[in-house]
Design an enzyme around this catalytic site. Structure first.
Site, short mmCIF file in Angstrom:
data_model
loop_
_atom_site.label_atom_id
_atom_site.label_comp_id
_atom_site.label_asym_id
_atom_site.label_seq_id
_atom_site.Cartn_x
_atom_site.Cartn_y
_atom_site.Cartn_z
N HIS A 1 -25.51 -2.57 -0.73
CA HIS A 1 -26.70 -2.49 -1.59
C HIS A 1 -27.33 -3.86 -1.80
O HIS A 1 -26.64 -4.89 -1.76
CB HIS A 1 -26.31 -1.91 -2.95
N GLU B 1 0.87 -1.19 0.00
CA GLU B 1 0.00 0.00 0.00
C GLU B 1 0.89 1.23 0.00
O GLU B 1 1.80 1.34 0.81
CB GLU B 1 -0.90 -0.03 1.24
#
Ligand SMILES: Cc1cc2nc3c(=O)[nH]c(=O)nc-3n(C[C@H](O)[C@H](O)[C@H](O)COP(=O)(O)OP(=O)(O)OC[C@H]3O[C@@H](n4cnc5c(N)ncnc54)[C@H](O)[C@@H]3O)c2cc1C
Length: 570
Positions: free
Chosen positions: A134, A116
Site C-alpha cells: 500500500h 515456527e
C-alpha cells in the site's frame, strides 16, 4: 472536572446499549481491562473497539464472554524443558514479520534462532493476503500503521531486487461512485501532500481513459502511483532463506510453549521440542501474539481475529480484467477495512477481496458463499466486462491479527525484561514489514545489545528457477544439462521435476505439498492439483526417504494416504 478513561468508556457503552450488561471496566497505565458477559460476539467486539477508540488507551484486554460463542479453548502444547540450544535472540513465528526481523538481525554478529510451529515458513496471514504494498494514504496519519507503511513502501523496490522476489509499481485507482462524495478527493490529496505520498486526482473521463474496463458510472477517482504488488509468500520464503543463508537457525514444527525468567528477566524460551537459553525474544506470533505475550505472566492486549476472504481468477481471463488495482472510497465504509479491491497478482491472476468478518475462532479460514457473493456483488459493477462466475479458479481466507486499538503493538513487554512484542500486525503489515524489521532493530539496540556488523552478510539471494518463463533456447540448454527439467509434473503451470527437487533442497526446504506449491505454483492452475498431486507425492517420498503415508499436505495431521496403495514410484 475531567472525566477518567473508565467513566468515558461507561458513557460510550451506555450510548451503544451495552450498559445493561453491567460490564466491569478497569484501567491501568493506558491499558483497559473488560470483564463480564454479553449476548453476542459482535457486542464483545464492539465493546473492545469503543474502549480502544480513546486516544488515552494504548491497549485493551478484552475478557468478555459472549453467550452465542463457544469460549475459546486454548490448550497450550506441552513444553519440553530439555536444553537444545542457546541464542542471543529467539524470534517466534516465521511469517513475513518474524522472517524480516530474523534477516535484519542477521546483518549483525548475533546467534539467532527463528522458531515456527508449522512445517513451513509462511503458514499464517502471510500466505493468505492480497500482496499489495500500500501507498499508506488510507492509514490514519501519526499512527505506526501509517509511518511504517510509508517507510516500508520506500524500502520495497531494493529489497525485492536483493531477494529476487516479484515486485511492480502497479498504482491503485480508487473510485468515487457518488457525485456528493467527490469532495473526498480534495481531502485525500491534502493528506497525500502532508505525508509526501503522491496522489493524482482524476475526472471521470481521465479515469476511464486510464483504465477503460472500469464502469462508466464512476464519478471521479484518485490514483496512488506508489502502490505496488508483490508475492506475499515468495517474499516471506525469500526473507527466511536469506536469513538462513546468513546464519539464522530455523526450527520448523517447533511451537513456543512458555517463557522462563529469573528476577523478571527472560532466561529461556521453552518449546515442544526443547528449550533455548537466551536473553532476548521477539514475539512475532501473528494471531497468537497475545497468547505468547501472556507467557510473560500478564495479559497486556487482546487479539481479535478478523477474517478476510479472497477470490482468485484464472490467468487466462486477465485480458478482460482491469490492469490497475481498483478500490472504492465512500462515506460510511467499514472503518476497520479499506473495503477490499480488485487487483492482479504478480503471477497474473485477477484477485478480488477481501471481506472483513469478525470471528471468535483464530483458525477460521473457511470461505462462505455469502462472503463470495458479497465480493462479487461489490466488484461486478466496477469491472462490468469481466465475468467472475466463469473465471473463478480458487478462493481462500486469511485471518488478520487485530488489536482493539487497531494499531500495531510493537514494544517491549511490560511484564518481562527481554521480551519484545511485535503484535497486532494486520494490514498493512506486509507493506510495512521491512520498516517493522528496522524498528525492531532499534528496540534490540535499546535492550543493550551491542550490534557488531556481520562482515559476511550477503543481502542477495539467488532466486528459484522458473522453467516456464525461460526462452526456448534456455529451456533446451537446461534440459541437456539436467533432463529432470524436461519432466513435466504439473501440466497447467508447466512445473518440472527439476523445479520440485530445487524446492526440496533449498536453504528452507519445502517438505510438504503446500510448501512445494508456494515455491513452484504446482497445483495452482486450472485443475487445482488433480493431475499432479500423485506425482508430487511420489517425488516427495523418494527425495525425503519417507513412506508415502508420511507425506502431508501441510504438516502432521494432513497426510494424504492412510495406508499403502497401488501408487508406486516409476
Ligand atoms: C485477507 C488478508 C489480506 C491482506 N492483505 C494485505 C495486503 O494486501 N497488504 C498488506 O500490507 N497487508 C495485508 N494483510 C496483512 C498481512 O497479511 C499481515 O499483516 C502479515 O502477513 C502479518 O504477518 P505476521 O508475520 O505478523 O503473521 P503470520 O504470517 O500469521 O505469522 C505468524 C507466525 O507465527 C507462528 N506462530 C504462532 N504461534 C507460535 C508459537 N507459539 N510458536 C511458534 N510459532 C508460532 C504462526 O504459525 C505463523 O506462521 C492482509 C491480511 C489478510 C488476512
Amino acid at each position: 472536572m475531567t472525566k477518567s478513561t473508565v467513566e468515558i468508556i461507561h458513557e460510550l457503552f451506555s450510548d451503544n446499549k451495552l450498559d445493561s450488561f453491567n460490564l466491569k471496566i478497569s484501567e491501568s497505565k493506558g491499558t483497559v481491562f473488560l470483564e463480564g458477559n454479553v449476548d453476542r460476539w459482535d457486542q464483545a467486539v464492539m465493546a473492545g473497539h469503543l474502549a480502544g477508540s480513546l486516544r488515552s488507551v494504548t491497549a485493551v484486554v478484552n475478557d468478555l464472554m459472549a453467550a452465542d460463542t463457544v469460549p475459546e479453548l486454548f490448550i497450550r502444547t506441552a513444553g519440553e524443558d530439555r536444553l537444545i540450544g542457546h541464542a542471543d535472540v529467539v524470534v517466534i513465528g516465521a511469517g513475513v514479520i518474524g522472517s524480516a526481523i530474523a534477516r535484519e538481525l542477521s546483518k549483525f554478529s548475533l546467534d539467532i534462532v527463528l522458531v515456527e510451529k508449522e512445517s513451513d515458513v509462511c503458514c499464517g496471514a502471510s500466505k493468505a493476503n492480497n500482496g499489495m504494498v500500500h501507498s499508506g494514504i488510507i492509514q490514519e496519519p501519526d499512527t505506526l500503521r501509517s509511518k511504517l507503511n510509508i517507510r516500508g513502501n520506500m524500502l520495497y523496490e531494493n529489497l525485492c531486487r536483493e531477494l529476487a522476489v516479484p515486485f511492480y509499481r502497479s498504482s491503485l485507482i480508487t473510485l468515487i461512485m457518488k457525485e456528493e462524495e467527490l469532495f473526498l478527493l480534495d481531502l485525500v490529496k491534502a493528506r497525500g501532500d502532508a505525508l509526501d505520498i503522491p496522489i493524482e486526482i482524476l475526472s471521470r473521463e481521465e479515469a476511464l481513459n486510464l483504465e477503460p474496463s472500469l464502469t462508466p458510472d464512476l464519478k471521479g477517482a484518485f490514483t496512488a502511483p506508489s502502490t505496488a504488488m508483490t508475492s506475499p509468500y515468495k517474499l516471506t520464503i525469500a526473507y527466511a532463506e536469506n536469513a538462513v543463508e546468513n546464519g539464522v537457525k530455523l526450527f520448523l514444527n517447533t511451537e513456543v510453549t512458555g517463557l522462563k525468567a529469573e528476577r523478571g528477566k527472560l532466561t529461556r524460551v521453552v518449546t515442544n521440542r526443547g528449550s533455548f537459553t537466551t536473553r532476548l525474544c521477539i514475539n512475532a506470533a501473528g494471531i497468537y501474539a497475545d497468547k505468547v505475550a501472556e507467557m510473560a505472566g500478564k495479559r497486556e492486549f487482546t487479539i481479535h481475529p478478523r477474517k478476510g476472504e479472497l477470490i482468485l481468477f484464472d490467468q487466462v481471463d486477465f485480458e478482460n480484467h482491469a490492469k490497475i488495482p481498483t478500490g472504492i472510497l465512500a462515506i460510511g465504509q467499514d472503518p476497520y477495512t479499506k473495503g477490499g479491491g480488485s487487483m492482479v497478482t504478480t503471477d497474473g491472476n485477477p484477485e478480488w477481496g477481501p471481506t472483513a468478518i469478525e470471528t471468535a475462532d483464530r483458525e477460521d479460514t473457511s470461505v462462505t458463499l455469502e462472503g463470495i457473493n458479497r465480493i462479487i456483488d461489490k466488484f461486478n459493477s466496477v469491472i462490468p466486462g469481466f465475468n467472475p462466475q466463469k473465471s473463478i479458479i480458487s478462493f481462500f481466507a486469511g485471518v488478520r491479527a487485530a488489536t482493539y486499538t487497531e494499531e500495531f503493538h510493537i514494544k517491549p513487554s511490560a511484564s518481562m525484561k527481554g521480551l519484545i512484542n511485535v503484535a497486532g500486525i494486520q494490514s498493512p503489515g506486509l507493506a510495512a514489514a521491512p520498516a517493522i524489521a528496522e524498528m525492531v532493530l532499534e528496540l534490540v539496540a535499546a535492550e543493550g545489545f551491542e550490534l557488531i556488523e556481520n562482515k559476511s552478510f550477503n543481502p542477495v539471494r539467488k532466486g528459484q528457477l522458473r522453467f516456464k518463463s525461460l526462452p526456448l533456447r534456455k529451456k533446451k540448454e537446461l534440459i541437456t544439462r539436467n533432463p529432470l527439467y524436461g519432466q513435466l509434473v504439473c501440466r497447467c503451470e508447466q512445473v518440472t521435476e527439476g523445479e520440485v527437487l530445487d524446492s526440496i533442497h533449498r536453504p528452507v526446504p519445502a517438505l510438504t505439498l503446500d510448501a512445494i506449491k508456494r515455491r513452484t505454483r504446482i497445483g495452482m492452475g486450472r485443475c487445482q492439483g488433480g493431475f499432479c498431486t500423485p506425482r508430487l507425492l511420489l517425488l516427495l517420498a523418494r527425495e525425503l526417504h519417507l513412506p508415502l503415508e508420511d507425506i502431508s499436505k501441510d504438516g502432521p495431521g494432513s497426510e494424504l494416504l492412510l495406508r499403502p496403495t497401488k501408487l508406486k514410484p516409476d
